[in-house]
Design a protein around this motif. Structure first.
Motif, PDB file in Angstrom:
ATOM      1  N   ALA A 131       0.840  -1.202   0.000  1.00 15.78           N
ATOM      2  CA  ALA A 131       0.000   0.000   0.000  1.00 15.78           C
ATOM      3  C   ALA A 131       0.874   1.251   0.000  1.00 15.78           C
ATOM      4  CB  ALA A 131      -0.947   0.000   1.196  1.00 15.78           C
ATOM      5  N   ASP A 132       1.929   1.262   0.828  1.00 14.78           N
ATOM      6  CA  ASP A 132       2.849   2.411   0.859  1.00 14.78           C
ATOM      7  C   ASP A 132       3.530   2.604  -0.491  1.00 14.78           C
ATOM      8  OD1 ASP A 132       2.272   3.065   3.470  1.00 14.78           O
ATOM      9  OD2 ASP A 132       4.022   2.027   4.317  1.00 14.78           O
ATOM     10  N   GLU A 133       3.977   1.511  -1.081  1.00 19.78           N
ATOM     11  CA  GLU A 133       4.674   1.598  -2.369  1.00 19.78           C
ATOM     12  C   GLU A 133       3.753   2.135  -3.469  1.00 19.78           C
ATOM     13  OE1 GLU A 133       7.034  -1.419  -5.263  1.00 19.78           O
ATOM     14  OE2 GLU A 133       7.465  -1.541  -3.113  1.00 19.78           O
ATOM     15  N   LEU A 134       2.488   1.741  -3.417  1.00 21.69           N
ATOM     16  CA  LEU A 134       1.525   2.207  -4.419  1.00 21.69           C
ATOM     17  C   LEU A 134       0.938   3.572  -4.078  1.00 21.69           C
ATOM     18  CD1 LEU A 134      -0.424  -1.112  -5.102  1.00 21.69           C
ATOM     19  CD2 LEU A 134       1.362  -0.079  -6.511  1.00 21.69           C
ATOM     20  N   GLY A 135       1.162   4.032  -2.848  1.00 20.17           N
ATOM     21  CA  GLY A 135       0.638   5.334  -2.436  1.00 20.17           C
ATOM     22  C   GLY A 135      -0.864   5.338  -2.222  1.00 20.17           C
ATOM     23  N   VAL A 136      -1.393   4.221  -1.712  1.00 18.46           N
ATOM     24  CA  VAL A 136      -2.830   4.110  -1.465  1.00 18.46           C
ATOM     25  C   VAL A 136      -3.057   3.730  -0.007  1.00 18.46           C
ATOM     26  CG1 VAL A 136      -3.333   3.442  -3.847  1.00 18.46           C
ATOM     27  CG2 VAL A 136      -2.957   1.668  -2.134  1.00 18.46           C
ATOM     28  N   PRO A 137      -4.223   4.020   0.528  1.00 16.50           N
ATOM     29  CA  PRO A 137      -4.514   3.593   1.898  1.00 16.50           C
ATOM     30  C   PRO A 137      -4.534   2.062   1.989  1.00 16.50           C
ATOM     31  CG  PRO A 137      -6.112   5.225   1.160  1.00 16.50           C
ATOM     32  CD  PRO A 137      -5.299   4.847  -0.028  1.00 16.50           C
ATOM     33  N   GLU A 138      -4.022   1.546   3.088  1.00 15.22           N
ATOM     34  CA  GLU A 138      -4.023   0.097   3.290  1.00 15.22           C
ATOM     35  C   GLU A 138      -5.449  -0.452   3.264  1.00 15.22           C
ATOM     36  OE1 GLU A 138      -2.411  -3.250   6.479  1.00 15.22           O
ATOM     37  OE2 GLU A 138      -1.935  -1.147   6.820  1.00 15.22           O
TER      38      GLU A 138
END
Length: 172
Positions: A131-138
């Motif tokens: 999620a961090d790598e994609l820049g989206v909320p978990e």
């Protein structure tokens, strides 16, 4: 005379209200539920044209007041109020969620959630890391993994990013 009569048999229009059957000397024509009837003064409020606030002159365009919402608007408001999430404030809908006009969710393959979980694990990612790598909320990634992309308002952008990062096919 019986209720819901269409008048007298003499053809002269009769003296009974065609809605309630009451005898009356002061009948008038009214449009009730799409039928044109002769009604008594007590049934006159059921006149559809009177409810619209319109004229009886045949023109329907001037009948509805512009300050009243249309039937479609009223129906939409009722649906929105019936939604358990409705709180009367639409701002949070504008800030959160996905604008499907800009980021439409594609048709997803069957069991797409399981495919994401398996591919993520094979790639060695924890959910939080991906999620961090994609820049989206978990929470969005979790919704996809649980097969709730539509209900969670996930857009096609996240699906495409998952396909690219995990080298899987999620969209049909």
């Amino acid at each position: 005379m019986a209720k819901y009569s269409t008048g007298s048999s003499s053809g002269g229009g009769g003296t009974s209200c065609e809605l309630c059957g009451t005898e009356s000397d002061s009948l008038r024509r009214a449009q009730v539920a799409g039928a044109e009837l002769e009604v008594c003064p007590e049934c006159a409020p059921h006149d559809d044209a009177q409810k619209r606030g319109g004229d009886r002159g045949g023109s329907r365009s001037g009948g509805r007041r512009t300050d009243e919402p249309s039937r479609k608007q009223k129906a939409a408001q009722n649906v929105a109020k019936a939604n358990p999430v409705w709180d009367g404030d639409s701002e949070h809908w504008e800030e959160e969620g996905t604008n499907y006009d800009d980021d439409p969710l594609p048709y997803l393959v069957s069991e797409y959630g399981s495919a994401v979980v398996e591919a993520r694990r094979e790639a060695g990612y924890q959910r939080e890391e991906l999620a961090d790598e994609l820049g989206v909320p978990e929470a969005d990634l979790l919704a996809v993994e649980q097969g709730r992309a539509t209900q969670a308002g996930i857009g096609g952008g996240l699906i495409a990013a998952l396909e690219d990062r995990l080298e899987i096919t999620l969209a049909e």
